[in-house]
Design a protein around this motif. Structure first.
Motif, mmCIF file in Angstrom:
data_model
loop_
_atom_site.group_PDB
_atom_site.id
_atom_site.type_symbol
_atom_site.label_atom_id
_atom_site.label_comp_id
_atom_site.label_asym_id
_atom_site.label_seq_id
_atom_site.Cartn_x
_atom_site.Cartn_y
_atom_site.Cartn_z
ATOM 1 N N VAL A 101 0.862 -1.176 0.000
ATOM 2 C CA VAL A 101 0.000 0.000 0.000
ATOM 3 C C VAL A 101 0.895 1.221 0.000
ATOM 4 O O VAL A 101 1.623 1.473 0.958
ATOM 5 C CB VAL A 101 -0.922 0.013 1.244
ATOM 6 N N LYS A 102 0.864 1.996 -1.071
ATOM 7 C CA LYS A 102 1.827 3.085 -1.245
ATOM 8 C C LYS A 102 1.716 4.154 -0.162
ATOM 9 O O LYS A 102 2.727 4.618 0.360
ATOM 10 C CB LYS A 102 1.637 3.705 -2.635
ATOM 11 N N ASN A 103 0.493 4.548 0.180
ATOM 12 C CA ASN A 103 0.365 5.659 1.118
ATOM 13 C C ASN A 103 0.623 5.251 2.572
ATOM 14 O O ASN A 103 0.437 6.048 3.481
ATOM 15 C CB ASN A 103 -1.008 6.328 0.997
ATOM 16 N N ALA A 104 1.055 4.006 2.809
ATOM 17 C CA ALA A 104 1.436 3.594 4.162
ATOM 18 C C ALA A 104 2.913 3.833 4.432
ATOM 19 O O ALA A 104 3.362 3.694 5.560
ATOM 20 C CB ALA A 104 1.107 2.115 4.372
ATOM 21 N N PHE A 105 3.678 4.185 3.400
ATOM 22 C CA PHE A 105 5.111 4.412 3.559
ATOM 23 C C PHE A 105 5.414 5.906 3.503
ATOM 24 O O PHE A 105 6.206 6.360 2.681
ATOM 25 C CB PHE A 105 5.889 3.678 2.466
ATOM 26 N N LEU A 106 4.807 6.676 4.368
ATOM 27 C CA LEU A 106 5.031 8.115 4.394
ATOM 28 C C LEU A 106 6.164 8.447 5.356
ATOM 29 O O LEU A 106 6.215 7.929 6.468
ATOM 30 C CB LEU A 106 3.752 8.846 4.808
ATOM 31 N N PHE A 107 7.056 9.330 4.927
ATOM 32 C CA PHE A 107 8.192 9.712 5.753
ATOM 33 C C PHE A 107 7.754 10.790 6.739
ATOM 34 O O PHE A 107 8.149 11.948 6.652
ATOM 35 C CB PHE A 107 9.339 10.207 4.864
ATOM 36 N N GLU A 108 6.931 10.401 7.692
ATOM 37 C CA GLU A 108 6.440 11.332 8.704
ATOM 38 C C GLU A 108 7.367 11.305 9.914
ATOM 39 O O GLU A 108 7.927 10.266 10.281
ATOM 40 C CB GLU A 108 5.022 10.946 9.139
ATOM 41 N N THR A 109 7.513 12.447 10.564
ATOM 42 C CA THR A 109 8.428 12.555 11.701
ATOM 43 C C THR A 109 8.068 11.603 12.825
ATOM 44 O O THR A 109 8.933 10.971 13.426
ATOM 45 C CB THR A 109 8.428 14.005 12.235
ATOM 46 N N ASP A 110 6.770 11.439 13.114
ATOM 47 C CA ASP A 110 6.372 10.638 14.257
ATOM 48 C C ASP A 110 6.512 9.133 14.021
ATOM 49 O O ASP A 110 6.441 8.350 14.953
ATOM 50 C CB ASP A 110 4.927 10.963 14.670
ATOM 51 N N SER A 111 6.720 8.708 12.771
ATOM 52 C CA SER A 111 6.838 7.273 12.500
ATOM 53 C C SER A 111 8.180 6.900 11.879
ATOM 54 O O SER A 111 8.386 5.758 11.498
ATOM 55 C CB SER A 111 5.708 6.829 11.563
ATOM 56 N N ILE A 112 9.101 7.864 11.804
ATOM 57 C CA ILE A 112 10.363 7.627 11.104
ATOM 58 C C ILE A 112 11.199 6.558 11.788
ATOM 59 O O ILE A 112 11.963 5.840 11.144
ATOM 60 C CB ILE A 112 11.158 8.945 10.971
ATOM 61 N N SER A 113 11.063 6.407 13.111
ATOM 62 C CA SER A 113 11.906 5.458 13.843
ATOM 63 C C SER A 113 11.615 4.015 13.463
ATOM 64 O O SER A 113 12.480 3.158 13.557
ATOM 65 C CB SER A 113 11.728 5.647 15.355
ATOM 66 N N THR A 114 10.391 3.728 13.036
ATOM 67 C CA THR A 114 10.040 2.356 12.666
ATOM 68 C C THR A 114 9.863 2.175 11.165
ATOM 69 O O THR A 114 9.696 1.043 10.700
ATOM 70 C CB THR A 114 8.736 1.927 13.362
ATOM 71 N N LEU A 115 9.915 3.278 10.406
ATOM 72 C CA LEU A 115 9.628 3.192 8.973
ATOM 73 C C LEU A 115 10.622 2.297 8.240
ATOM 74 O O LEU A 115 10.229 1.502 7.381
ATOM 75 C CB LEU A 115 9.634 4.595 8.355
ATOM 76 N N TRP A 116 11.917 2.419 8.550
ATOM 77 C CA TRP A 116 12.910 1.623 7.826
ATOM 78 C C TRP A 116 12.631 0.126 7.972
ATOM 79 O O TRP A 116 12.774 -0.642 7.029
ATOM 80 C CB TRP A 116 14.315 1.945 8.307
ATOM 81 N N TYR A 117 12.207 -0.282 9.154
ATOM 82 C CA TYR A 117 11.955 -1.705 9.393
ATOM 83 C C TYR A 117 10.716 -2.182 8.651
ATOM 84 O O TYR A 117 10.663 -3.316 8.170
ATOM 85 C CB TYR A 117 11.858 -1.976 10.898
ATOM 86 N N ARG A 118 9.712 -1.327 8.521
ATOM 87 C CA ARG A 118 8.544 -1.678 7.712
ATOM 88 C C ARG A 118 8.936 -1.832 6.244
ATOM 89 O O ARG A 118 8.445 -2.719 5.539
ATOM 90 C CB ARG A 118 7.451 -0.607 7.851
ATOM 91 N N ILE A 119 9.826 -0.941 5.789
ATOM 92 C CA ILE A 119 10.290 -1.023 4.403
ATOM 93 C C ILE A 119 11.030 -2.337 4.170
ATOM 94 O O ILE A 119 10.781 -3.050 3.196
ATOM 95 C CB ILE A 119 11.195 0.183 4.079
ATOM 96 N N VAL A 120 11.947 -2.677 5.068
ATOM 97 C CA VAL A 120 12.741 -3.904 4.898
ATOM 98 C C VAL A 120 11.860 -5.141 5.008
ATOM 99 O O VAL A 120 12.049 -6.120 4.269
ATOM 100 C CB VAL A 120 13.887 -3.949 5.925
ATOM 101 N N GLU A 121 10.884 -5.130 5.903
ATOM 102 C CA GLU A 121 9.981 -6.281 6.019
ATOM 103 C C GLU A 121 9.250 -6.539 4.707
ATOM 104 O O GLU A 121 9.132 -7.689 4.270
ATOM 105 C CB GLU A 121 8.972 -6.035 7.154
#
Length: 458
Positions: free
Chosen positions: A280-300
């Motif tokens: 889902v494209k709009n679930a990978f937003l580079f938002e400040t409040d979720s940046i700490s876990t975003l990389w791991y969601r991307i790699v998963e």
């Protein structure tokens, strides 16, 4: 629940051609918005005057040729497609590139329909250039020199394109435009009267397509194309995407949910993506409040996809996303009042993980024991990239984890030692050797210092 009926003016419902609908959509999406910035939000992109790729297919009247663009700017369309035997047969090589530059017509006859349709769509949209990787990068005959230079630029090519065609339904028989499996709606024309009762024309009603979500999921999210690792980066970085499917045309960007040419919106997931859900494209937003876990969601998500040469491409195929991620982290650190040296230290990228929270990055797990474990000897075993298998990070570990070990130095594959203290004290050392700890490095050793706990196992 979607409404039973949707009202639209007739010209929006039935454009004279798909290109008319796309033109109107682009006018809106090129206006200042999230879609007109890089995925990290740090740079403004003018897709009408973007730096052109090194080579493009130039659309010339009814024909086209391969063009060296130099340092020119302009607009172009990118194609994201699945490689097939046809693709291999029509690749640009060191032996045929000069003939293609001259516009030799012989190579046009061997191009797949998908490529020809992409060029024709560009012509209808009034776009002069098309970028297709197999045609615009030398694939054979130069010892891989052109590929090494161009592969690191591909992320920018997709991110700066006016439009990316993602050929999820592309085929040898139909090209970009597959046979339709859905019938057009039944239209009811009703008289329109104003408040005084005077007749002022008509409005049109049609039944809402309740299958739109299922069509988007089956034709796009679950397509074979989106199971490919390289396509993940192309898909995520592209600012504006169009798909041609058996259910009709769909368009997608970060600003709005995917929808078809009738304006019917796909009700995609609002929750964060997992390896069990389609992308889902709009679930990978580079938002400040979720940046700490975003990389791991991307790699998963990425680790569940397939690569033909994982030992070579596992890190490189994510390098463009990692570059944008570093830009987002740099901005966050700068806005927090940290000095330049502190910003530099911690943004080092080592074999798919960031030193800034390595204590969390090392806690990756194999997602399922049913997956046959295959190790890649070219990558360090402490990195998720060393195994060809879907990986996950357990949230309960991530929330409780804290640094109990200190990374003292990083040792590159060439044996060069980079002290963390020296990186902190001399931020210029990163620029002095930009490739040593950059986003496409594949191997690194960590010199660490921590507590030693003696344990007796009975």
């Amino acid at each position: 629940q979607p409404p039973k009926f949707t009202l639209f003016p007739l010209p929006t419902l039935f454009p004279s051609a798909p290109s008319n609908f796309i033109k109107a959509w682009l006018q809106v999406r090129l206006a200042p918005s999230r879609c007109s910035r890089t995925i990290s939000g740090q740079r403004r992109i003018d897709a009408t005057q973007a730096p052109l790729p090194t080579r493009c297919v130039e659309v010339l009247g009814r024909g086209f040729q391969l063009r060296e663009t130099g340092s020119e700017t302009g607009s172009y369309i990118a194609l994201s497609h699945r490689w097939t035997e046809e693709t291999e047969l029509c690749c640009t090589t060191a032996a045929n590139i000069n003939a293609r530059r001259r516009g030799n017509a012989d190579w046009l006859r061997m191009l797949p329909k998908t490529f020809l349709h992409a060029v024709d769509l560009a012509r209808r949209l009034g776009v002069k250039y098309v970028w297709i990787d197999s045609l615009c990068i030398i694939q054979h005959g130069d010892n891989g020199n052109d590929w090494r230079q161009e592969s690191v630029k591909m992320a920018d090519y997709y991110q700066q394109s006016l439009l990316t065609i993602v050929a999820t339904s592309g085929s040898k028989e139909y090209g970009l435009f597959p046979a339709r499996k859905s019938s057009p709606p039944t239209i009811a024309r009703l008289p329109y009267r104003d408040r005084s009762g005077s007749r002022q024309g008509f409005f049109y009603a049609y039944s809402y397509n309740k299958a739109v979500n299922q069509q988007y999921q089956s034709f796009i999210q679950e397509s074979e194309l989106l199971t490919r690792g390289w396509v993940f980066q192309e898909w995520l970085l592209s600012r504006r995407i169009v798909y041609f499917t058996p259910g009709g045309m769909f368009i997608e960007c970060e600003t709005e949910r995917p929808h078809n040419e009738r304006g019917e919106v796909s009700q995609t997931w609002d929750d964060l993506p997992t390896a069990d859900q389609p992308l889902v494209k709009n679930a990978f937003l580079f938002e400040t409040d979720s940046i700490s876990t975003l990389w791991y969601r991307i790699v998963e998500s990425f680790s569940a996809l397939s690569l033909t040469k994982p030992e070579k491409d596992c890190i490189v195929a994510l390098a463009g996303i990692a570059k944008e991620f570093r830009e987002a982290l740099t901005k966050i650190a700068s806005e927090s009042g940290l000095g330049t040296a502190t910003v530099r230290c911690g943004l080092e990228f080592v074999s798919g993980l960031w030193l800034r929270d390595l204590h969390r990055g090392l806690l990756w797990e194999q997602k399922s024991s049913e997956c046959a474990l295959r190790r890649l000897p070219e990558l360090p075993t402490w990195s998720w990239a060393s195994t060809v298998c879907p990986v996950i990070w357990d949230d309960k570990h991530n929330t409780r984890s804290k640094p109990e070990v200190k990374v003292v130095a990083v040792i590159t594959s060439e044996g060069k030692v980079y002290s963390i203290d020296s990186l902190r004290q001399t931020p210029s050392s990163m620029s002095a050797s930009p490739k040593a700890l950059d986003v496409d490095n594949q191997f690194g050793c960590l010199r660490m210092m921590g507590k030693a706990q003696q344990v007796i196992v009975r």
